[in-house]
Design an enzyme around this catalytic site. Structure first.
Site, PDB file in Angstrom:
ATOM      1  N   LYS A  80       0.848  -1.195   0.000  1.00 50.86           N
ATOM      2  CA  LYS A  80       0.000   0.000   0.000  1.00 50.86           C
ATOM      3  C   LYS A  80       0.882   1.243   0.000  1.00 50.86           C
ATOM      4  CE  LYS A  80      -3.889   1.943   2.657  1.00 50.86           C
ATOM      5  NZ  LYS A  80      -4.790   1.716   3.803  1.00 50.86           N
ATOM      6  N   SER A 155      -9.592   1.559   2.940  1.00 46.25           N
ATOM      7  CA  SER A 155      -8.778   2.327   2.032  1.00 46.25           C
ATOM      8  C   SER A 155      -7.718   1.513   1.296  1.00 46.25           C
ATOM      9  CB  SER A 155      -8.081   3.454   2.800  1.00 46.25           C
ATOM     10  OG  SER A 155      -7.260   2.939   3.816  1.00 46.25           O
ATOM     11  N   SER A 179      -9.640  -0.768   7.183  1.00 45.15           N
ATOM     12  CA  SER A 179      -9.121  -0.633   5.814  1.00 45.15           C
ATOM     13  C   SER A 179      -8.416  -1.850   5.235  1.00 45.15           C
ATOM     14  CB  SER A 179      -8.172   0.557   5.729  1.00 45.15           C
ATOM     15  OG  SER A 179      -8.920   1.720   5.560  1.00 45.15           O
TER      16      SER A 179
END
Ligand code: GLN
Length: 488
Positions: A80, A155, A179
């Protein structure tokens, strides 16, 4: 072995296939590079991908003398974009950090590299990890591989979409309020949020520091356990990092027998869609069939968890994001006539997106004198009450379960204009962050319109081993990932 077969392999199977010379490191890398180039444009899952950076890592790996001693030798891992990598930019999905290349690797990255993993690129995300749909990225929304008109969750949406689409077997995500777990649920993959402090946060760009956790997103529980083993453990560079012991994962069905599992009654009500309710009921029956004692329990504090989260996380964010001032990092407003104050103001106004600005303002307000006690202070007290309630439940139950999310993946654009309904989609996941306990999302069903549904299992602090055991046994029974695959 054909390249389609290699791309479907788990991390574990890649490591053992390389060790037994069933295929070569170059075959593995070429397979995933080709697949990424083919599929990634449709998903918009990546914000950085470079064959050159991958080749450099592979060349170094080839020089190692005893690959067998590396637990993740040759495994491609996506990361990420809020986790620092010194050979790739780290933008947090924001314009304000466009082109920013950190001067150091996050501890999780060093650990992955030392274990023989190949860092395969950086994944798209909601800006600064603020969002549940990936629509808040400055680099455009990510598409869900099960239905390209739908969100992958957020996210860590790019990480979950890429793993589901077999662009890699493993990706890292971060989880402050759900997330890792919510996108895992929307994309039909496994997502583990560890105990707060079990995995070092050094090099994770901070959002809500008292809640943030890094964890793996994979297609099997076994892979999640393998990666967790590599990335967890004490790190002197993170003051909140915990000491932890060994994590052997014996997967015997006997371990489920007589285990006490609490179903959180506040999370199985009318807020859930019909498919989710149905699949969750089936999961309860399956756990009972495995010998567990499953009962409904009440955690009334859940009702206030979203309010607590949006005060605590935004308060911490307002302070954490103060460092992006146009001087030290990233975007700087270019008007030569501006004063220092205007430079700060303009750089931040131009660099941050709408949701981030909204949250900085909310957090600043919650911390401001006159409102601190009424909002932030109250939220901290409520958090302590929630923690005590969770502790009490764990004195009677070994695990707590719920649907990971009240609904399956929603359409792109469906909730973006209504932040409250977007925030409500995290009702199932936030309590684990506020309490600091480990929680996992694993696929447990499929909706009528062929969208994945996730089961969330939560365990007491530092009980990742038994959490992964239970999840692994359930997964073996259900064989979900053997039955379903997205069409990308
Ligand atoms: N979806 C939640 C939010 O919008 C949680 C995000 C996260 O875990 N980083 O803040």
């Amino acid at each position: 072995m054909s390249s389609t077969k290699i791309s479907s392999l788990s991390a574990k199977a890649i490591v053992s296939g390389l060790a037994s010379r069933s295929f070569a490191l170059d075959d593995v890398i070429a397979t995933f590079v080709e697949r990424t180039k083919k599929v990634c444009p449709a998903l918009n899952s990546h914000v950085f991908f470079s064959e050159e950076v991958i080749s450099k890592q592979v060349d170094a790996l080839k020089k190692t003398s005893n690959p067998e001693s590396y637990p993740l030798f040759g495994v491609p891992v996506l990361v990420k974009d809020n986790i620092c990598t010194m050979d790739m930019p780290t933008t947090c999905g924001s314009k304000i950090l466009a082109g920013y290349v950190p001067q150091y690797d996050a501890t999780v990255i060093s650990r992955l590299r030392n274990a023989g993993a190949v860092i395969f690129g950086k994944t798209n995300q909601d800006e600064f990890a603020m969002g549940s749909s990936n629509e808040n990225s400055a680099y455009g929304p990510v598409k869900n591989p099960w239905d390209l008109e739908r969100v992958p969750g957020g996210s860590s949406g790019g990480s979950a979409a890429a793993v589901a689409a077999e662009l890699v077997p493993v990706a890292l995500g971060s989880d402050t309020g759900g997330s890792i777990r919510q996108p895992a649920s929307f994309c039909g993959v496994v997502g583990l949020k560890p105990t707060y402090g079990a995995v070092s946060r050094y090099g994770l760009v901070a959002y809500g520091s008292s809640l943030d956790c890094i964890g793996p997103i994979t297609r099997s529980v076994e892979d999640a356990a393998m990666v967790f083993d590599v990335i967890s453990g004490h790190d002197p560079k993170d003051a909140t990092s915990l000491h932890s012991g060994s994590r052997e994962i014996p997967n015997s069905e006997a371990m489920v027998s007589k285990k006490r599992i609490g179903v959180i009654s506040e999370l199985i009500g009318t807020g859930n869609d019909l498919d989710t309710t149905h699949s969750f009921k089936e999961a309860v029956l399956e756990l009972k069939a495995l010998g567990a004692v499953v009962e409904e329990v009440s955690l009334p504090e859940i009702e206030y968890s979203i309010a607590m989260y949006y005060l605590i996380a935004t308060a911490e964010a307002s302070s954490n994001l103060a460092r992006f001032d146009g001087i030290r990092f990233g975007h700087r407003s270019s008007d030569p006539t501006q004063s220092l104050k205007e430079l700060y103001l303009n750089s931040r106004s131009e660099g941050f997106g709408k949701e981030v600005k909204q949250r900085i303002m909310l957090g600043t307000f919650a911390l401001s004198s006159g409102y601190y006690d009424a909002y932030y202070g109250k939220a901290l007290n409520a958090r302590e009450q929630l923690k005590s309630a969770v502790k009490r439940l764990f004195s009677q139950y070994d695990f707590l379960i719920s649907p990971t999310s009240p609904t399956t993946a929603f359409k792109i654009g469906e909730k973006i204009a209504d932040p409250l309904s977007m925030y409500l989609s995290d009702i199932g996941t936030i309590a684990a962050n506020l309490a600091g306990i480990p929680a996992i999302s694993i696929p447990c069903g499929m909706s009528e319109s062929r969208l994945p549904i996730g089961l969330q299992i939560m365990a007491p602090w530092n009980q990742e081993t038994s959490l992964l055991q239970l999840a692994g046994i359930y997964e073996k029974k259900l064989k979900w990932s053997e039955r379903y695959k997205p069409n990308v």
